[in-house]
Design a protein around this motif. Structure first.
Motif, PDB file in Angstrom:
ATOM      1  N   GLU A  52       1.018  -1.102  -0.093  1.00 30.82           N
ATOM      2  CA  GLU A  52      -0.095   0.055  -0.086  1.00 30.82           C
ATOM      3  C   GLU A  52       0.853   1.179   0.115  1.00 30.82           C
ATOM      4  N   ASN A  53       1.735   1.181   0.748  1.00 28.53           N
ATOM      5  CA  ASN A  53       2.796   2.288   0.961  1.00 28.53           C
ATOM      6  C   ASN A  53       3.626   2.446  -0.544  1.00 28.53           C
ATOM      7  N   ILE A  54       3.859   1.272  -0.988  1.00 30.19           N
ATOM      8  CA  ILE A  54       4.754   1.429  -2.374  1.00 30.19           C
ATOM      9  C   ILE A  54       4.021   2.107  -3.271  1.00 30.19           C
ATOM     10  N   LYS A  55       2.649   1.509  -3.409  1.00 34.27           N
ATOM     11  CA  LYS A  55       1.778   2.365  -4.179  1.00 34.27           C
ATOM     12  C   LYS A  55       1.626   3.584  -4.165  1.00 34.27           C
ATOM     13  N   CYS A 115      15.653  14.422 -14.243  1.00 32.15           N
ATOM     14  CA  CYS A 115      14.965  13.459 -13.425  1.00 32.15           C
ATOM     15  C   CYS A 115      15.013  13.812 -11.879  1.00 32.15           C
ATOM     16  N   PHE A 116      14.267  13.356 -11.436  1.00 33.34           N
ATOM     17  CA  PHE A 116      14.282  13.371  -9.812  1.00 33.34           C
ATOM     18  C   PHE A 116      15.434  12.321  -9.317  1.00 33.34           C
ATOM     19  N   CYS A 117      15.149  11.194 -10.055  1.00 34.96           N
ATOM     20  CA  CYS A 117      16.158  10.224  -9.595  1.00 34.96           C
ATOM     21  C   CYS A 117      17.007   9.703 -10.896  1.00 34.96           C
ATOM     22  N   LYS A 118      17.983  10.038 -10.730  1.00 36.15           N
ATOM     23  CA  LYS A 118      19.063   9.791 -11.928  1.00 36.15           C
ATOM     24  C   LYS A 118      19.309   8.096 -11.890  1.00 36.15           C
ATOM     25  N   VAL A 119      19.174   7.339 -10.931  1.00 33.78           N
ATOM     26  CA  VAL A 119      19.438   6.055 -10.838  1.00 33.78           C
ATOM     27  C   VAL A 119      18.238   5.193 -11.762  1.00 33.78           C
ATOM     28  N   CYS A 120      16.925   5.352 -11.588  1.00 34.98           N
ATOM     29  CA  CYS A 120      15.999   4.853 -12.337  1.00 34.98           C
ATOM     30  C   CYS A 120      15.255   5.689 -13.235  1.00 34.98           C
ATOM     31  N   LYS A 163      13.859  -4.242 -10.059  1.00 36.72           N
ATOM     32  CA  LYS A 163      13.541  -4.036  -8.566  1.00 36.72           C
ATOM     33  C   LYS A 163      13.237  -2.542  -8.284  1.00 36.72           C
ATOM     34  N   LEU A 164      12.677  -2.640  -7.106  1.00 35.94           N
ATOM     35  CA  LEU A 164      12.234  -1.198  -6.864  1.00 35.94           C
ATOM     36  C   LEU A 164      13.522  -0.484  -6.583  1.00 35.94           C
ATOM     37  N   CYS A 165      13.484   0.851  -6.945  1.00 33.15           N
ATOM     38  CA  CYS A 165      14.831   1.758  -6.848  1.00 33.15           C
ATOM     39  C   CYS A 165      14.346   2.258  -5.490  1.00 33.15           C
ATOM     40  N   GLU A 166      15.744   2.695  -4.959  1.00 34.40           N
ATOM     41  CA  GLU A 166      15.499   3.306  -3.515  1.00 34.40           C
ATOM     42  C   GLU A 166      14.887   4.501  -3.298  1.00 34.40           C
ATOM     43  N   ILE A 187      12.005   5.105  -4.645  1.00 36.63           N
ATOM     44  CA  ILE A 187      10.421   4.611  -4.256  1.00 36.63           C
ATOM     45  C   ILE A 187      10.541   3.974  -2.713  1.00 36.63           C
ATOM     46  N   LYS A 188      11.535   3.299  -2.343  1.00 38.66           N
ATOM     47  CA  LYS A 188      11.688   2.814  -1.088  1.00 38.66           C
ATOM     48  C   LYS A 188      11.634   3.668  -0.214  1.00 38.66           C
ATOM     49  N   SER A 189      12.461   4.665  -0.283  1.00 40.56           N
ATOM     50  CA  SER A 189      12.836   5.864   0.613  1.00 40.56           C
ATOM     51  C   SER A 189      11.054   6.513   1.015  1.00 40.56           C
ATOM     52  N   ILE A 190      10.593   7.094  -0.277  1.00 37.81           N
ATOM     53  CA  ILE A 190       9.220   7.700  -0.256  1.00 37.81           C
ATOM     54  C   ILE A 190       8.256   6.651   0.693  1.00 37.81           C
ATOM     55  N   ALA A 191       8.328   5.435   0.239  1.00 36.46           N
ATOM     56  CA  ALA A 191       7.390   4.501   1.124  1.00 36.46           C
ATOM     57  C   ALA A 191       7.648   4.408   2.395  1.00 36.46           C
ATOM     58  N   LYS A 192       8.843   4.280   2.885  1.00 35.59           N
ATOM     59  CA  LYS A 192       9.552   4.166   4.206  1.00 35.59           C
ATOM     60  C   LYS A 192       8.853   5.704   5.109  1.00 35.59           C
ATOM     61  N   GLU A 193       8.981   6.665   4.291  1.00 38.08           N
ATOM     62  CA  GLU A 193       8.366   8.075   4.908  1.00 38.08           C
ATOM     63  C   GLU A 193       7.182   7.823   5.204  1.00 38.08           C
ATOM     64  N   ILE A 194       6.083   7.434   4.221  1.00 40.22           N
ATOM     65  CA  ILE A 194       4.838   7.151   4.317  1.00 40.22           C
ATOM     66  C   ILE A 194       4.712   6.143   5.412  1.00 40.22           C
ATOM     67  N   ALA A 195       5.385   5.171   5.533  1.00 38.58           N
ATOM     68  CA  ALA A 195       4.996   4.162   6.688  1.00 38.58           C
ATOM     69  C   ALA A 195       5.298   4.772   8.132  1.00 38.58           C
ATOM     70  N   LEU A 196       6.356   5.575   8.217  1.00 40.76           N
ATOM     71  CA  LEU A 196       6.618   6.250   9.204  1.00 40.76           C
ATOM     72  C   LEU A 196       5.578   7.339   9.564  1.00 40.76           C
ATOM     73  N   SER A 197       5.199   7.933   8.762  1.00 42.08           N
ATOM     74  CA  SER A 197       4.025   9.067   8.995  1.00 42.08           C
ATOM     75  C   SER A 197       2.802   8.460   9.531  1.00 42.08           C
ATOM     76  N   LYS A 198       2.567   7.207   8.793  1.00 43.88           N
ATOM     77  CA  LYS A 198       1.252   6.376   9.388  1.00 43.88           C
ATOM     78  C   LYS A 198       1.427   6.105  10.884  1.00 43.88           C
ATOM     79  N   MET A 199       2.623   5.455  11.039  1.00 43.67           N
ATOM     80  CA  MET A 199       3.121   5.213  12.496  1.00 43.67           C
ATOM     81  C   MET A 199       3.165   6.357  13.271  1.00 43.67           C
TER      82      MET A 199
END
Length: 182
Positions: free
Chosen positions: A6-9, A94-99, A108-111, A113-125
């Protein structure tokens, strides 16, 4: 901490909105530059015509014509790029030159996206557990009954010293007890 689909989406949606906003701003700047330098509009028209001609040449298998049209396209694209630069329009970045803003690297998921998803998860927590409001500065010893207050003062003092002197080589702490202890 699991990121969760859900956070990745949601991370992809945030990234997509940011990319779309940047593209809109870029197009707006290009349109403004085109009004000030009509040659840019002419180049766009010529590039469109070359694109159609390239398709026809490809279908007919005329490699000589394809190469000629590619050279024309490259020349016009360079001219357009120079005109846009002269008008103060920065190239799309590009916002992300890697992907390159795809969100994936090698399938595989780029860092990013993982970083944004982690921020979302932390915000929800944080919404459920206001960790940002819990600190040594607002700790209230009066929350504890008299019979354990002295023990809690000692634990508080130890924990504060531990946090103040924390480093990568610090030993771990284990809090044991009833729910809500840590």
């Amino acid at each position: 901490m699991p990121i969760g689909s859900e956070n990745i989406k949601a991370a992809f949606e945030i990234k997509e909105q940011a990319v779309k906003k940047a593209e809109q701003q870029y197009e707006k700047a290009v349109n403004k530059a085109s009004e000030e330098a009509p040659r840019i509009k002419d180049i766009n028209t010529e590039l469109s015509a070359i694109g159609a001609s390239l398709m026809m040449a490809a279908l007919s298998g005329n490699n000589e014509k394809i190469n000629e049209l590619k050279k024309q396209s490259e020349t016009l694209s360079k001219e357009k790029k120079q005109l846009l630069k002269k008008a103060g329009v920065k190239e799309k970045e590009c916002f992300c030159k890697v992907c390159e803003d795809s969100g994936y690297v090698g399938g595989k998921l780029c860092e990013c996206i993982k970083s944004i998803a982690k921020e979302i998860a932390l915000s929800k927590m944080a919404e459920k557990m206001p960790i940002d409001k819990c600190s040594f500065d607002n700790f209230d010893i009066n929350y504890y009954p008299d019979e354990v207050r002295t023990k809690m003062q000692n634990i508080f003092k130890f924990s504060k010293e531990y946090a103040d002197n924390f480093s990568k080589s610090s030993e771990n702490l284990l809090f044991m007890g009833k729910s809500g202890l840590g």
